[in-house]
Design a protein around this motif. Structure first.
Motif, PDB file in Angstrom:
ATOM      1  N   SER A 140       0.858  -1.188   0.000  1.00 45.13           N
ATOM      2  CA  SER A 140       0.000   0.000   0.000  1.00 45.13           C
ATOM      3  C   SER A 140       0.892   1.234   0.000  1.00 45.13           C
ATOM      4  CB  SER A 140      -0.924   0.017   1.215  1.00 45.13           C
ATOM      5  OG  SER A 140      -0.190   0.286   2.393  1.00 45.13           O
ATOM      6  N   LEU A 141       0.272   2.390  -0.202  1.00 40.73           N
ATOM      7  CA  LEU A 141       1.029   3.641  -0.204  1.00 40.73           C
ATOM      8  C   LEU A 141       1.311   4.164   1.197  1.00 40.73           C
ATOM      9  CD1 LEU A 141      -0.585   5.687  -3.130  1.00 40.73           C
ATOM     10  CD2 LEU A 141       1.669   4.628  -3.085  1.00 40.73           C
ATOM     11  N   LYS A 142       0.758   3.539   2.216  1.00 40.08           N
ATOM     12  CA  LYS A 142       0.920   4.045   3.580  1.00 40.08           C
ATOM     13  C   LYS A 142       2.382   4.184   4.004  1.00 40.08           C
ATOM     14  CE  LYS A 142      -3.544   2.309   5.225  1.00 40.08           C
ATOM     15  NZ  LYS A 142      -4.209   1.353   6.152  1.00 40.08           N
ATOM     16  N   PRO A 143       3.247   3.164   3.790  1.00 41.43           N
ATOM     17  CA  PRO A 143       4.648   3.326   4.211  1.00 41.43           C
ATOM     18  C   PRO A 143       5.378   4.424   3.457  1.00 41.43           C
ATOM     19  CG  PRO A 143       4.126   1.027   3.763  1.00 41.43           C
ATOM     20  CD  PRO A 143       3.002   1.837   3.220  1.00 41.43           C
ATOM     21  N   LEU A 144       4.877   4.782   2.266  1.00 38.64           N
ATOM     22  CA  LEU A 144       5.532   5.792   1.443  1.00 38.64           C
ATOM     23  C   LEU A 144       4.986   7.190   1.701  1.00 38.64           C
ATOM     24  CD1 LEU A 144       5.427   3.792  -1.921  1.00 38.64           C
ATOM     25  CD2 LEU A 144       7.366   4.008  -0.357  1.00 38.64           C
ATOM     26  N   VAL A 145       3.748   7.263   2.167  1.00 40.68           N
ATOM     27  CA  VAL A 145       3.081   8.557   2.293  1.00 40.68           C
ATOM     28  C   VAL A 145       3.033   9.054   3.746  1.00 40.68           C
ATOM     29  CG1 VAL A 145       0.865   9.734   2.060  1.00 40.68           C
ATOM     30  CG2 VAL A 145       1.693   8.247   0.223  1.00 40.68           C
ATOM     31  N   ILE A 146       2.640   8.202   4.674  1.00 41.19           N
ATOM     32  CA  ILE A 146       2.416   8.638   6.059  1.00 41.19           C
ATOM     33  C   ILE A 146       3.670   9.245   6.702  1.00 41.19           C
ATOM     34  CG2 ILE A 146       1.897   7.786   8.383  1.00 41.19           C
ATOM     35  CD1 ILE A 146      -0.224   6.019   7.184  1.00 41.19           C
TER      36      ILE A 146
END
Length: 279
Positions: A140-146
């Protein structure tokens, strides 16, 4: 006067020569995207495609399987926008705190933040991956965005230096007019931070758009791949690599970068110089 014009002419010749030297790889990439894939490296010493083909762009835009290159461009745009919003919000708030607020240990925590600039990304890569895996954030994009919503030390330092050039008398005048701390941040600091914010946005866009390592670590589904991952898929160790399609899509992926640079290039120098207000 004659010597002045001669020196100016020599200067432009030297600068022009360096410009040609630096732009040649880009020109080679663009012209190679119009060559047949199997002839790209056979005619690497020539910029002129012979024959001139457009099929590389069609093949590249088709993408892989059920996912066209437009999907990868969209994924990357979403990724960039989310990270950009995170950096602009978090970095301005943190920089305002360091530059304007007085709290215990401010100098210590600022020094710790600066020290993180010297920390290689490879040192924290494995611990971060373990943490995100335990949180169930993989693919998911969570590790890259958050993480972008918790600040970036380079941009925080840039914004702190810029805020320090803004006279404190403006803060005092705002307090007299009834502004609280957040009001000073919103009404005084943010409008004057536009050049530095533009610089932050531009560098965030560049660094995020061509980020390969992060997406490779955390994204597994082709439907979520970014442009950098899609370009890497054109290369193969088992079959013949489609260099023509890869170069064509590389040119397409560079278009947003060129557009952003030419529109906002004047803000880069203005923001980094941290000139602030004078007089």
């Amino acid at each position: 006067m004659k010597a002045k014009y001669i020196n100016k002419f020599i200067y432009h010749i030297i600068v022009g020569g360096f410009a040609v030297l630096l732009l040649y790889p880009v020109a080679w990439l663009i012209m190679s995207s119009f060559k047949q894939s199997e002839r790209i490296f056979l005619t690497a010493d020539s910029l002129i495609p012979n024959p001139f083909v457009l099929s590389n762009y069609g093949q590249g835009w088709q993408g892989f399987g059920d996912y066209g290159f437009g999907t990868f461009m969209t994924n990357t745009a979403i990724f960039v926008v989310l990270v950009l919003i995170g950096h602009l919000i978090s970095c301005t708030l943190i920089a305002f705190g360091f530059a304007r607020l007085k709290f215990a240990g401010r100098g210590f925590w600022f020094a710790i933040m600066i020290l993180t600039l010297m920390l290689p990304a490879e040192v924290v890569m494995i611990p971060q991956y373990i943490i995100f895996a335990k949180l169930g954030w993989l693919d998911s994009l969570k590790p890259l965005v958050i993480p972008a919503y918790f600040g970036h030390p380079f941009f925080i330092f840039l914004l702190v230096q810029f805020i320090r050039t803004i006279p404190r008398e403006l803060d005092e005048a705002a307090i007299i007019d009834g502004c609280n701390t957040f009001g000073i941040y919103r009404r005084i600091i943010l409008p004057l931070l536009v050049p530095a914010l533009a610089t932050t946005a531009i560098f965030t866009f560049y660094w995020t758009w061509d980020n390969l390592l992060g997406p490779v670590l955390y994204l597994n589904s082709p439907s979520k791949y970014t442009v950098s991952m899609a370009l890497n898929m054109f290369l193969s160790n088992e079959t013949v690599s489609n260099w023509g399609a890869m170069f064509a899509m590389s040119v397409v992926s560079l278009i947003p970068v060129f557009i952003i640079f030419f529109i906002f290039q004047r803000y880069v120098v203005e923001g980094i110089s941290t000139s602030g207000l004078k007089g």
